[in-house]
Design a protein around this motif. Structure first.
Motif, mmCIF file in Angstrom:
data_model
loop_
_atom_site.group_PDB
_atom_site.id
_atom_site.type_symbol
_atom_site.label_atom_id
_atom_site.label_comp_id
_atom_site.label_asym_id
_atom_site.label_seq_id
_atom_site.Cartn_x
_atom_site.Cartn_y
_atom_site.Cartn_z
ATOM 1 N N TYR A 159 3.876 27.923 -50.401
ATOM 2 C CA TYR A 159 4.253 26.794 -49.536
ATOM 3 C C TYR A 159 3.019 26.214 -48.848
ATOM 4 O O TYR A 159 2.904 24.998 -48.667
ATOM 5 N N TRP A 209 15.774 31.629 -53.422
ATOM 6 C CA TRP A 209 15.251 30.631 -52.471
ATOM 7 C C TRP A 209 14.176 29.784 -53.155
ATOM 8 O O TRP A 209 14.120 28.572 -52.970
ATOM 9 N N ALA A 248 4.526 18.622 -50.398
ATOM 10 C CA ALA A 248 3.376 18.281 -49.568
ATOM 11 C C ALA A 248 3.122 19.498 -48.683
ATOM 12 O O ALA A 248 3.894 19.761 -47.770
ATOM 13 N N TYR A 260 8.200 14.487 -41.468
ATOM 14 C CA TYR A 260 7.693 15.657 -42.188
ATOM 15 C C TYR A 260 8.818 16.418 -42.874
ATOM 16 O O TYR A 260 9.936 16.489 -42.371
ATOM 17 N N PRO A 261 8.521 16.967 -44.062
ATOM 18 C CA PRO A 261 9.570 17.593 -44.869
ATOM 19 C C PRO A 261 9.905 19.026 -44.426
ATOM 20 O O PRO A 261 9.041 19.750 -43.935
ATOM 21 N N THR A 262 11.167 19.387 -44.619
ATOM 22 C CA THR A 262 11.603 20.765 -44.424
ATOM 23 C C THR A 262 11.966 21.332 -45.794
ATOM 24 O O THR A 262 12.769 20.740 -46.506
ATOM 25 N N VAL A 263 11.341 22.459 -46.148
ATOM 26 C CA VAL A 263 11.721 23.110 -47.402
ATOM 27 C C VAL A 263 12.854 24.068 -47.078
ATOM 28 O O VAL A 263 12.837 24.718 -46.026
ATOM 29 N N THR A 264 13.824 24.145 -47.945
ATOM 30 C CA THR A 264 15.032 24.866 -47.532
ATOM 31 C C THR A 264 15.797 25.515 -48.672
ATOM 32 O O THR A 264 15.732 25.070 -49.807
ATOM 33 N N LEU A 316 19.103 25.918 -48.150
ATOM 34 C CA LEU A 316 20.433 25.311 -48.109
ATOM 35 C C LEU A 316 20.454 24.163 -49.100
ATOM 36 O O LEU A 316 19.424 23.534 -49.339
ATOM 37 N N GLY A 364 15.493 16.861 -47.729
ATOM 38 C CA GLY A 364 15.529 18.257 -47.307
ATOM 39 C C GLY A 364 16.521 18.536 -46.193
ATOM 40 O O GLY A 364 16.544 19.636 -45.654
ATOM 41 N N HIS A 365 17.349 17.555 -45.854
ATOM 42 C CA HIS A 365 18.388 17.804 -44.853
ATOM 43 C C HIS A 365 19.531 18.560 -45.496
ATOM 44 O O HIS A 365 19.923 18.235 -46.626
#
Ligand SMILES: Cc1ncc(C[n+]2csc(CCOP(=O)(O)OP(=O)(O)O)c2C)c(N)n1
Ligand code: SF4
Ligand SMILES: [Mg+2]
Lengths: 609, 315
Positions: free
Chosen positions: A289, A312, A435, A446-450, A452, A458-459
């Motif tokens: 990451y 994941w 990124a 900014y992105p969230t890696v997830t 879910l 990424g929401h």
């Protein structure tokens, strides 16, 4: 010294060619206890063969007990293509009575039994072999003297072997000096004393059993390198620009992590010994990451622990390399034996629809190249890639052409360039390119890696449409990869009665079995799969051309009579000609086991073979 | 040692505008109205505003739980990992990229139960990162099961007659783990929380804060005994000022682990503030030293030359 003829041992004067029988290849099995340094002799022979442009392959068993215990090392060296470590030994060195008793059956009739006269009493009535007594223990003690007892027996035996097979003594002495050179002068001197004593021992009853190898047939101009599968894999990772990793000790994976721990800092990277395999895969995913494609690995039990995090990695589309050095399972199973029983786990081991890439190297050389391919795929498709190697490949030593490193090295620098305002971590119309933190995003979002299910940004989402689309996104990228793979090709007769299909370390024995089957007049071919998920294109066409497709693997036939790859291929191609040859003894395939298995299956199915 | 004054660090030498709460705000939190976690989020924004790190260098990570939804509500790089394992993941981020500021959020189940072993081992390795545990003494997301901090007698769906397994003492566990900065705060104390987060962020090493954060849904009133408004006491640790006064002798030395352990053993509701603030080389530094030493021996050889020389030895 026992040397009756010291003049002869100094320059390693070769015997007159007329006295020596010409050989194409020879299988030498060394049987003793692990503390006798049997691996060391095997290693020397393997490297000598590599340096002499000969082909070589080794096979060893390490006792799973903590220290000591019976151990063998088998080396096959020769001047043609060496594909397997050999079903039967031509030459057996027995250090102890138990070595003699347990391994005589591995010696082919007419072979040479060389035994330590100080420890072994062979059956005098057994006339199947040429039995040669040598004072291995007392000869070593006498030669080395001092307090070292019988330490050095292995080098005495190496000397004997050098004499019998007319090996290049200058090269061998060079290897011995290189190996012990870092230590005290005493150690090198004692090693050479033991070696010379063995070389000089008047193996008179062997007079008519001296051998000489035919000149090598190799045409490559590259020098040969000699190493084991785990080392080849390690160096492949380094060439591929992998600089970060994490693991937890377990046999036979550990040597990869140990090498990476000491090698990576030289390249500006690091390897973390984690608290367990869940921690290890998590450190590795953190590295990935952060922008550095990372590696984690293990064997059986550790792979089982990593599965949730692997899911994941699939969901978050994080590149990662996972090495599984397969051993006998389930559970703690057989830690020092080989098995190919983790294939379905590699493909399906996590919960949910979690497609990932699975590759398997076919020999030691391929361990190097497959690591490079795994890294390329992980980066290009932003996906975890599992490499299924195994216990046999991990410790087997082979010689192969030195790789063209200048053309292979990959730059490991992470891409921290600013991303445009429309950057999305999970675009539906493209393959994900993360990124890493530190890279600015034009939109300021900014992105969230997830893990879910998520939308393109990424929401988290519970939307049925999005879950359907995102599941397809994760699947389709592997289909895109499949389309780029070279089409499956069979080696051998372009059509016929039998197609032998294999994967992983069985490549060599299957190839040798194929050669035998074809020599006996059957039209047959071999198809070896390096890409297990996704499968390469073109398999259907190849399968259609043979009356029987026999999948050879080291795992159980399962409830329905098919090994793991056979099950997969039958499900995928629904071709009733696909059959299964399996075994579960924890040992590599002997060529004869495959040939007999094919004959048996063919007879049962009414197909000539 | 006296508590350092909280000054905003110098602005990075760029032309960028200062980081604002507006820039840091992402999705609207999905927590129940009144959940203590809102206040923690608010203080994180405040601390980040004051710390004013370059926006793209901040990483907000979490495991799984109500509290672990955190990263979705913060507009920074970040991730939502799996239950209990966010610490080794985040340590990987920190070790891979020493230029980043890594913050990790999670609950008591995530950190002390399923992630308990990771907490111990990441803490002793001392990577540079800040870990905030929002302790509500219950499993919130999965709707009221016993947590490792649930007090004896607390009735949950898995202990309908009242919990009877001995709960852990988080502060004692943390002192024992080898964490180099340990603090405790309370979600009703906004200024204190902000101060603790800032001090933790500025600590060079593994910093961890336990914040008592009420789950109004499944354990209302859990922390009333430390809420003055509700008749409780919010007892602060008096840190040593080294001012030579006689009172100073009785104040807490934050470099003293034994003293920290003793403070951690105070009866419920215990004390709040900094328990431990010690210097020990970070794993980031130790690994960098290892690399520097290895590089020194290889005398500036390129990666290609290094690997070539390895292969030359295998000929
Ligand atoms: C491996 C795994 N086991 C169980 C769960 C279910 N689960 C999700 S959150 C959670 C506990 C949450 O409690 P806590 O960490 O205290 O966070 P809170 O919700 O109270 O903030 C559990 C058991 C899971 N997601 N993954
Ligand atoms: S269930 Fe409890 S912890 Fe979760 S959001 Fe609601 S109040 Fe907060
Ligand atoms: Mg909780």
């Amino acid at each position: 010294m026992v040397s009756p003829n010291p003049a002869e041992n100094n320059g390693g004067t070769a015997l007159p060619a007329a006295e020596a029988r010409a050989l194409n290849d020879v299988v030498i099995r060394l049987a003793g206890n692990s503390q006798d340094g049997i691996q060391t002799i095997g290693g020397f022979l393997a490297r000598l063969a590599g340096r002499s442009d000969q082909d070589v392959m080794t096979y060893m068993t390490i006792p799973s007990t903590i220290s000591g215990g019976p151990s063998i090392f088998q080396v096959r060296m020769g001047t043609g293509d060496i594909l397997s470590s050999g079903d039967q030994a031509d030459f057996l060195v027995a250090f102890y009575q138990h070595s003699y008793e347990n391994h005589l059956s591995s010696l082919r009739p007419g072979g040479v039994l060389l035994y330590d006269a100080d420890h072994v009493k062979p059956n005098p009535d057994d006339k199947r072999f040429t039995a040669v007594a040598a004072p291995i223990t007392s000869g070593t003690v006498e030669a080395v003297g001092g307090s070292s007892k019988d330490k050095g027996k292995n080098l005495y035996v190496l000397g004997l072997i050098a004499r019998v097979f007319n090996l290049d003594v200058a090269k061998l002495s060079g290897l011995i000096k290189e190996r012990f050179g870092g230590k005290t002068e005493d150690i090198v001197r004692n090693a050479m004393l033991a070696f010379d004593a063995g070389y000089a021992w008047p193996a008179d009853n062997l007079r008519d059993c001296f051998y000489r190898f035919n000149p090598p047939t190799r045409t490559s101009t590259r020098p040969q390198v000699t190493l084991d599968g785990n080392s080849a894999m390690t160096y492949g990772l380094i060439a591929a620009g992998v600089r970060y990793g994490s693991g937890y000790p377990i046999t036979p994976w550990s040597s990869i992590m140990e090498m990476l721990r000491s090698e990576l800092p030289k390249y500006g990277g690091l390897f973390v010994q984690a608290e367990d395999e869940l921690g290890a895969v998590s450190y590795a995913l953190g590295f990935s990451y952060s922008g550095h494609l990372a590696i984690t690995g293990s064997s059986g039990p550790g792979l089982s622990l990593k599965m949730e995090a692997l899911g994941w990695a699939v969901m978050s589309e994080m590149p990662l390399i996972v090495i599984n050095v397969q051993r006998g399972g389930p559970s703690t199973g057989m830690p020092t034996n080989v098995e190919q029983s983790d294939l379905l786990q590699a493909l399906y081991g996590s919960h949910g629809d979690a497609p990932r890439v699975v590759l398997a190297p076919r020999d030691v050389e391929d361990c190097f190249y497959i690591a490079i391919e795994a890294a390329r795929i992980a980066r290009a498709y932003s996906t975890p890639v599992i490499i299924l190697t195994d216990q046999a490949l991990s410790s087997r030593i082979e010689a192969f052409d030195e790789p063209d490193l200048a053309g292979l090295m990959v730059d490991p620098a992470p891409d921290l360039s600013a991303r445009p305002a429309d950057f999305k971590p999970y675009p539906l119309d493209r393959i994900t390119r993360h990124a890493p933190p530190g890279s600015r995003v034009g939109s300021g979002v900014y992105p969230t890696v997830t893990g879910l299910e998520h939308d393109e940004l990424g929401h988290p989402t519970g939307s049925p449409q999005l879950h359907t689309k995102m599941t397809a996104k994760r699947r389709e990228k592997l289909k895109a990869l499949a389309a780029t793979l070279p089409a499956a090709e069979a080696f051998g007769d372009p059509e016929g009665d039998v197609l032998l299909v294999g994967w992983g370390s069985t490549f060599g024995p299957v190839r040798e079995a194929l050669n035998r089957i074809r020599n006996s007049g059957t039209k047959a071919a071999q198809l070896h799969l390096r890409h297990l998920n996704p499968l390469p294109p073109g398999l259907e066409d190849v399968f259609r051309r043979y009356r029987q497709i026999i999948v050879v693997e080291i795992n159980d036939e399962g409830l329905y009579g098919y090994g793991q790859l056979a099950t997969l291929l039958r499900a995928r191609y629904a071709n009733p000609a696909i059959r299964s040859l399996t075994k579960t003894d924890g040992l590599t395939y002997k060529v004869s086991e495959i040939v007999n298995g094919v004959t048996h299956l063919s007879a049962r199915n009414g197909v000539p073979a | 040692m006296s508590a350092p004054e909280i000054l905003p660090p110098a602005l990075p030498a760029t032309d960028r505008a200062p980081l604002t709460k507006k820039a840091l705000t992402a999705d609207h939190p999905t927590w129940c109205p009144g959940c203590g976690d809102f206040a923690v989020l608010h203080c994180y924004y405040r601390a980040l505003e004051k710390l004013n790190y370059p926006h793209e260098k901040i990483v907000t990570m979490a495991g799984i739980g109500c509290s672990s939804r955190f990263p979705y509500f913060v507009n920074t790089h970040g991730g939502h990992y799996i239950h209990g394992r966010s610490l080794p993941f985040s340590a990987g981020v920190s070790l891979g990229r020493d230029d980043l500021h890594v913050f990790v959020f999670g609950g008591d189940g995530d950190g002390f139960s399923i992630g308990g072993n990771h907490l111990d081992h990441v803490a002793r390795k001392n990577p540079r990162l800040t870990y905030v545990i929002m302790d509500n003494f219950v499993y919130g997301l999965t709707k009221k099961q016993t947590s490792p901090t649930s007090p004896i007698g607390f009735k949950t769906k898995t202990d309908p007659t009242g919990a009877f397994d001995q709960p852990i003492n988080p502060m004692r566990k943390l002192v024992d783990s080898g964490a180099t900065f340990i603090a405790r705060s309370h979600a009703t104390q906004v200024n204190h929380m902000t101060e603790m987060i800032m001090r933790a962020a500025q600590h060079d090493g593994f910093s961890v804060i336990e914040i008592l954060s009420e789950c109004v849904e499944f354990y209302p009133g859990a922390f009333d005994t430390s809420v003055p408004r509700k008749g409780g006491t919010f007892g602060l640790i008096q840190e040593k000022k080294n001012d030579g006064t006689p009172e100073d002798a009785t104040r807490h030395d934050t470099t003293d682990e034994v003293a920290a352990y003793r403070l951690a053993s105070e009866p419920w509701p215990g004390l709040f503030g900094v328990f431990l603030d010690k210097k020990r080389p970070t794993k980031n530094q130790l690994e960098a030293n290892l690399i520097a030493k290895a590089r020194e021996r290889t005398k500036g050889a390129s990666d290609l030359q290094l690997l070539q020389s390895t292969f030359a030895k295998l000929r």
